[in-house]
Design an enzyme around this catalytic site. Structure first.
Site, mmCIF file in Angstrom:
data_model
loop_
_atom_site.group_PDB
_atom_site.id
_atom_site.type_symbol
_atom_site.label_atom_id
_atom_site.label_comp_id
_atom_site.label_asym_id
_atom_site.label_seq_id
_atom_site.Cartn_x
_atom_site.Cartn_y
_atom_site.Cartn_z
ATOM 1 N N GLY A 77 36.059 41.118 38.239
ATOM 2 C CA GLY A 77 36.638 41.432 39.538
ATOM 3 C C GLY A 77 36.355 40.385 40.592
ATOM 4 C CB CYS A 78 33.893 37.830 41.017
ATOM 5 S SG CYS A 78 32.731 39.138 41.419
ATOM 6 C CB ALA A 79 38.155 34.727 42.966
#
Length: 136
Positions: free
Chosen positions: A49-51
């Protein structure tokens, strides 16, 4: 409810006039953090869920929560350092009581992070909460 270390960051932010100074301060917090051992950068510690690439390695000893982390993005590494200040040293019950969005809002971070960074921060907080809930 926040740790003394987080309260120090809040106090530091009160003296910083503009967002660019605050942004730099977050990055400096990340630079001051010890790097996560490469052996701990595994799929089980990776936060989805993190870029950017993010790993969180929690430990619980005698009911006290701690975690270390790492990211390949400087600002995210700084956010990890801020979250460490918020959560490290709290009991499991206290971790579950922390309103991270409100606490981070005290720093003015909510309105200055991009949507991707905000989503990543939410994913990191969720991982911390899930770990604490599993240990409770």
């Amino acid at each position: 409810m926040a740790s003394a270390a987080f309260e120090e960051i809040v106090e530091d932010f009160e003296f910083l006039e503009d967002w660019e100074d605050r942004y730099r301060h977050v990055i400096e917090q990340g630079k001051a953090m010890a790097p996560l051992d490469d052996a701990l950068k595994v799929p089980a510690t990776k936060v989805d869920g993190c870029a950017s690439q993010v790993w969180l390695h929690p430990t619980i000893e005698n009911g006290v929560f701690h975690f270390d982390g790492e990211s390949d993005a400087m600002i995210v590494r700084g956010l990890i350092a801020v979250l460490r200040a918020l959560y490290n040293g709290l009991s499991i019950a206290e971790v579950l009581q922390v309103d991270a969005r409100a606490e981070m809002g005290r720093l003015g971070l909510n309105e200055h992070l991009s949507a991707q960074r905000s989503n990543g921060l939410t994913a990191m907080v969720q991982r911390i909460r899930e770990t604490a809930a599993a240990a409770a």
